[in-house]
Design an enzyme around this catalytic site. Structure first.
Site, short mmCIF file in Angstrom:
data_model
loop_
_atom_site.label_atom_id
_atom_site.label_comp_id
_atom_site.label_asym_id
_atom_site.label_seq_id
_atom_site.Cartn_x
_atom_site.Cartn_y
_atom_site.Cartn_z
N ASP A 107 0.78 -1.14 0.11
CA ASP A 107 0.02 -0.13 -0.04
C ASP A 107 0.80 1.36 -0.06
OD1 ASP A 107 -1.88 1.92 0.34
OD2 ASP A 107 -2.70 1.19 2.26
N ASP A 109 0.68 4.93 0.46
CA ASP A 109 -0.20 5.89 0.79
C ASP A 109 0.09 7.29 0.44
OD1 ASP A 109 -2.48 6.80 2.33
OD2 ASP A 109 -1.18 6.61 4.20
N HIS A 144 -2.51 0.55 -4.58
CA HIS A 144 -2.37 -0.85 -3.91
C HIS A 144 -1.58 -1.67 -5.00
CE1 HIS A 144 -6.18 -0.25 -1.17
NE2 HIS A 144 -5.05 0.21 -0.69
N GLU A 166 3.00 0.40 3.31
CA GLU A 166 2.63 -0.63 4.06
C GLU A 166 2.74 -1.93 3.48
OE1 GLU A 166 -1.03 0.38 5.70
OE2 GLU A 166 -0.68 2.12 6.65
#
Length: 199
Positions: A107, A109, A144, A166
Site C-alpha cells: 500500500d 499511501d 495498492h 505498508e
C-alpha cells in the site's frame, strides 16, 4: 423494513418512508457506492475466486457480507465468496482478506495528487515492480500493488514527507479500490520489491 440511513455513509435519510424507497442521502453517495460496487470487477480471477471476501464500512470497519455485523481478518467464518460480497447491501465497498497464502499487498499511501499525478518515489517503486494488478485505493490518494511474495509480519514504513508504505501478507484485509490505468488483471511475483522496501 424501511431504510433510515444512507447505504454509503450511514447518514440519516431525511425523507425516509416518504414516496419511493430512498437508499442514499445524496447523488454523491449514490455515485460513490456504485463505483465501489464495481471496484471488484477488474480484480484478477486468482483473487476473485478465493472465499476471503468481506464488506467494509465508510470508516473501513470490516463487515460481514451476510449480516453487516463486524467481520474479522482472522476468522474465516466471517468471510464469503466474491459474488456474495459484491451483491451485499451492507457497508461501502469490498474487502479482501490476506491469510498468508502468498498473496500480498503493498500500500503506497498519499502518492497520488488530486489530478492523478504520481509522486516520484511511488513511480520508482512501480517501475521496479513487474507488471501486476495495481489499483487506486478507495481514498483516491494511494495505490495498492497486489502480487505474490512472502510476508510473515506486516510492515509500515514512514517516509520523511509524511507518506506511508505498508506491506501486508496475513492477518489484514484490504479495502478494494479501482484498477489503476491499464494494470494487468493478474498477479506477478513482487518479492524483490518487497525485499527492497523491508530491508
Amino acid at each position: 423494513m424501511i431504510r433510515t440511513t444512507c447505504e454509503y455513509c450511514d447518514a440519516e435519510l431525511r425523507r425516509a418512508g416518504l414516496g419511493r424507497p430512498q437508499r442514499f442521502c445524496s447523488g454523491r453517495c449514490r455515485v460513490a457506492a456504485h463505483r465501489k460496487k464495481r471496484a471488484g470487477e477488474a480484480v484478477p480471477a486468482e483473487i476473485r475466486g478465493q472465499k476471503r471476501w468481506i464488506r467494509h464500512g465508510a470508516d473501513k470497519t470490516p463487515l460481514r457480507a451476510d449480516t453487516g455485523r463486524a467481520a474479522s481478518s482472522t476468522d474465516p467464518r466471517t468471510w464469503t465468496d466474491h459474488g456474495t460480497a459484491a451483491r451485499s447491501p451492507h457497508g461501502a465497498g469490498l474487502g479482501f482478506v490476506l491469510n498468508g497464502d502468498g498473496i500480498v499487498c503493498v500500500d503506497l499511501d498519499h502518492c497520488l495528487t488530486a489530478d492523478g499525478q504520481l509522486a516520484p518515489w511511488a513511480a520508482a517503486i512501480l517501475n521496479a515492480c513487474p507488471p501486476t494488478y495495481t489499483e487506486v485505493s478507495p481514498s483516491g490518494t494511494g495505490l495498492h500493488l497486489w502480487g505474490h511474495g512472502h510476508v510473515v509480519r506486516g510492515r509500515r514504513i514512514r517516509r520523511e514527507d509524511g507518506a506511508h508504505i505498508e506491506v501486508y501478507g496475513t492477518g489484514r484485509y484490504i479495502a478494494l479500490g479501482r484498477r489503476y490505468g491499464q494494470a494487468p488483471a493478474e498477479l506477478a511475483d513482487i518479492s524483490e520489491v518487497i525485499t527492497s522496501l523491508t530491508t
